[in-house]
Design a protein around this motif. Structure first.
Motif, PDB file in Angstrom:
ATOM      1  N   VAL A 191       0.881  -1.256  -0.044  1.00 21.29           N
ATOM      2  CA  VAL A 191      -0.030  -0.022   0.122  1.00 21.29           C
ATOM      3  C   VAL A 191       0.955   1.278   0.079  1.00 21.29           C
ATOM      4  O   VAL A 191       0.292   2.280  -0.321  1.00 21.29           O
ATOM      5  CB  VAL A 191      -0.953   0.120   1.236  1.00 21.29           C
ATOM      6  N   GLU A 192       2.122   1.107   0.437  1.00 24.20           N
ATOM      7  CA  GLU A 192       3.090   2.399   0.157  1.00 24.20           C
ATOM      8  C   GLU A 192       4.017   2.194  -0.700  1.00 24.20           C
ATOM      9  O   GLU A 192       5.026   2.862  -0.559  1.00 24.20           O
ATOM     10  CB  GLU A 192       3.608   2.297   1.729  1.00 24.20           C
ATOM     11  N   ASN A 220      -6.209  -4.495   2.325  1.00 24.74           N
ATOM     12  CA  ASN A 220      -5.591  -2.995   1.688  1.00 24.74           C
ATOM     13  C   ASN A 220      -5.654  -3.172   0.305  1.00 24.74           C
ATOM     14  O   ASN A 220      -4.785  -2.543  -0.569  1.00 24.74           O
ATOM     15  CB  ASN A 220      -4.133  -3.270   2.241  1.00 24.74           C
ATOM     16  N   SER A 221      -6.315  -4.246  -0.463  1.00 27.13           N
ATOM     17  CA  SER A 221      -6.581  -4.162  -1.835  1.00 27.13           C
ATOM     18  C   SER A 221      -7.759  -3.443  -2.025  1.00 27.13           C
ATOM     19  O   SER A 221      -8.753  -3.348  -1.275  1.00 27.13           O
ATOM     20  CB  SER A 221      -6.851  -5.675  -2.446  1.00 27.13           C
ATOM     21  N   ILE A 265      -7.323  -1.763   8.062  1.00 30.10           N
ATOM     22  CA  ILE A 265      -7.337  -1.117   6.534  1.00 30.10           C
ATOM     23  C   ILE A 265      -6.397   0.210   6.830  1.00 30.10           C
ATOM     24  O   ILE A 265      -6.678   1.090   7.205  1.00 30.10           O
ATOM     25  CB  ILE A 265      -8.597  -0.601   6.225  1.00 30.10           C
ATOM     26  N   ASP A 266      -5.473   0.031   5.767  1.00 28.79           N
ATOM     27  CA  ASP A 266      -4.455   1.122   5.628  1.00 28.79           C
ATOM     28  C   ASP A 266      -4.606   2.048   4.634  1.00 28.79           C
ATOM     29  O   ASP A 266      -3.927   2.939   4.249  1.00 28.79           O
ATOM     30  CB  ASP A 266      -2.928   0.507   5.478  1.00 28.79           C
ATOM     31  N   LEU A 267      -5.423   1.712   3.636  1.00 36.04           N
ATOM     32  CA  LEU A 267      -5.878   2.664   2.607  1.00 36.04           C
ATOM     33  C   LEU A 267      -6.293   3.962   2.868  1.00 36.04           C
ATOM     34  O   LEU A 267      -6.968   4.195   4.106  1.00 36.04           O
ATOM     35  CB  LEU A 267      -7.102   2.206   1.721  1.00 36.04           C
ATOM     36  N   GLU A 268      -5.977   5.013   2.384  1.00 36.21           N
ATOM     37  CA  GLU A 268      -6.347   6.337   2.562  1.00 36.21           C
ATOM     38  C   GLU A 268      -7.786   6.613   2.850  1.00 36.21           C
ATOM     39  O   GLU A 268      -8.308   7.500   3.948  1.00 36.21           O
ATOM     40  CB  GLU A 268      -5.816   7.179   1.361  1.00 36.21           C
ATOM     41  N   ASN A 269      -8.645   5.974   1.862  1.00 35.22           N
ATOM     42  CA  ASN A 269     -10.063   5.962   2.249  1.00 35.22           C
ATOM     43  C   ASN A 269     -10.491   4.322   2.326  1.00 35.22           C
ATOM     44  O   ASN A 269     -10.489   3.538   1.455  1.00 35.22           O
ATOM     45  CB  ASN A 269     -10.807   6.420   0.963  1.00 35.22           C
ATOM     46  N   GLY A 301     -11.334  -3.478  -0.944  1.00 27.56           N
ATOM     47  CA  GLY A 301     -12.035  -4.573  -2.102  1.00 27.56           C
ATOM     48  C   GLY A 301     -12.552  -5.907  -0.916  1.00 27.56           C
ATOM     49  O   GLY A 301     -13.300  -6.675  -1.414  1.00 27.56           O
ATOM     50  N   LEU A 302     -12.239  -5.870   0.375  1.00 25.11           N
ATOM     51  CA  LEU A 302     -12.708  -6.860   1.344  1.00 25.11           C
ATOM     52  C   LEU A 302     -13.912  -6.771   1.920  1.00 25.11           C
ATOM     53  O   LEU A 302     -14.417  -7.432   2.360  1.00 25.11           O
ATOM     54  CB  LEU A 302     -11.548  -6.985   2.235  1.00 25.11           C
TER      55      LEU A 302
END
Length: 337
Positions: free
Chosen positions: A178-179, A249-250, A277-281, A286-287
């Motif tokens: 993710v980074e 994180n997908s 969840i490490d995504l920005e939003n 997707g999970l």
């Protein structure tokens, strides 16, 4: 003048369990009798040992019966060659304490694989037992749960077993990085060097089941691949055991891309923790939505493990509970930015 004194008769009930000759009492009572003391604190019974018999006594027959069944289950597990650790012991006790009779009989006989050091990898909780069963019966399994529940480790153990027995020709392990943009761009080396920290936990699990030399040999031959999720685009994966780790994180489109890569005679295990969840939003994960999309398709199964399936340090279970409680109270305010 002597007042009337009422005497209450206390009936003490005592039941026995025979201890098999090939089992040492310390394996049941624990070091310094810590397990016997734990049972006493939970069920208000006395547990003792004499002449190859374990006695359980107290005033409540129901509690005595629970402890008797706990001891019998421990003896069954020990008889099958599995030495219970403290966490496993606590788990068995918790099931009887909560009257979860349906799940109280744990499945420790189902060996998934054996580590290089000779340790047999088995289900330690009912949830793990169900997870193993689903992996054997379905082409695609989604396993969602908190840290320490064995989601990835059991999947890797199963993948190596499938490879060793010839049921698949290769293992593919993947994770979203993710980074993998600006923060990693300043690191030296190739892209593989940059994303290696994200993939290292997968290598660690693999090396529990085969030597480092064998892992490297299989990697060079393409029998084992450990790659970032972005590298899965455009491929069709036949005769493979595929594991997507940290799937929370997908993104929605990455999850769709991954699932449509699966070819003939392949198995895919998708693991993740929707609280990490490490995504920005976070809503882009997707999970979060995949169960609603795929829930009615045969051959695809979902299982959710809970803090009761945590098999790390017992403190991990308490930490998860504390964070869950805190986040429920505070809501969106403390979500990651």
């Amino acid at each position: 003048m002597i007042k009337n004194i009422k005497f209450i008769e206390v009936i003490v009930i005592k039941k026995y369990v025979d201890l098999p000759e090939d089992i040492e009492i310390v394996e049941i009572f624990g070091t310094y009798n810590n397990r016997a003391k734990y049972l006493k604190s939970k069920f208000n019974v006395q547990v003792s040992y004499n002449n190859n018999k374990i006695s359980v006594s107290g005033e409540n027959e129901n509690d005595i019966e629970k402890v008797i069944n706990i001891i019998k289950e421990i003896i069954d597990v020990l008889s099958n060659g599995h030495l219970l650790d403290w966490t496993e012991f606590q788990y068995i006790v918790s099931l009887y304490e909560s009257n979860d009779k349906q799940n109280a009989k744990s499945n420790y006989n189902q060996v998934v694989n054996t580590t290089v050091s000779g340790l047999r990898i088995q289900a330690k909780t009912h949830g793990q037992s169900e997870y193993i069963k689903l992996m054997k019966e379905n082409d695609i399994v989604f396993c969602i749960g908190p840290a320490g529940t064995g989601k990835t480790y059991l999947a890797v153990a199963m993948a190596v077993e499938y490879l060793k027995t010839g049921r698949v020709q290769r293992i593919i392990l993947t994770r979203p990085a993710v980074e993998a943009g600006e923060k990693l761009g300043f690191l030296p080396g190739t892209l593989y060097d940059k994303v290696d920290p994200y993939l290292r936990p997968l290598y660690d699990s693999l090396m529990d089941f085969m030597s480092a030399d064998k892992v490297m040999e299989y990697k060079e031959k393409g029998i084992i691949e450990v790659v970032p999720l972005a590298y899965m685009r455009g491929r069709t994966l036949n005769n493979a055991f595929i594991i997507l780790d940290e799937a929370q994180n997908s993104t929605y489109y990455q999850m769709k891309m991954f699932l449509t890569r699966i070819g003939f005679n392949s198995r895919a295990i998708i693991t993740g923790d929707t609280t990490q969840i490490d995504l920005e939003n976070k809503k882009d994960s997707g999970l979060l939505i995949v169960k609603n999309i795929l829930k009615d398709i045969n051959g695809i199964s979902f299982i959710e493990l809970t803090e009761n399936d945590v098999v790390r340090n017992p403190l991990v279970k308490e930490i998860i509970k504390a964070y869950d409680k805190f986040e429920r109270l505070k809501g969106e305010k403390y979500e990651k930015k």
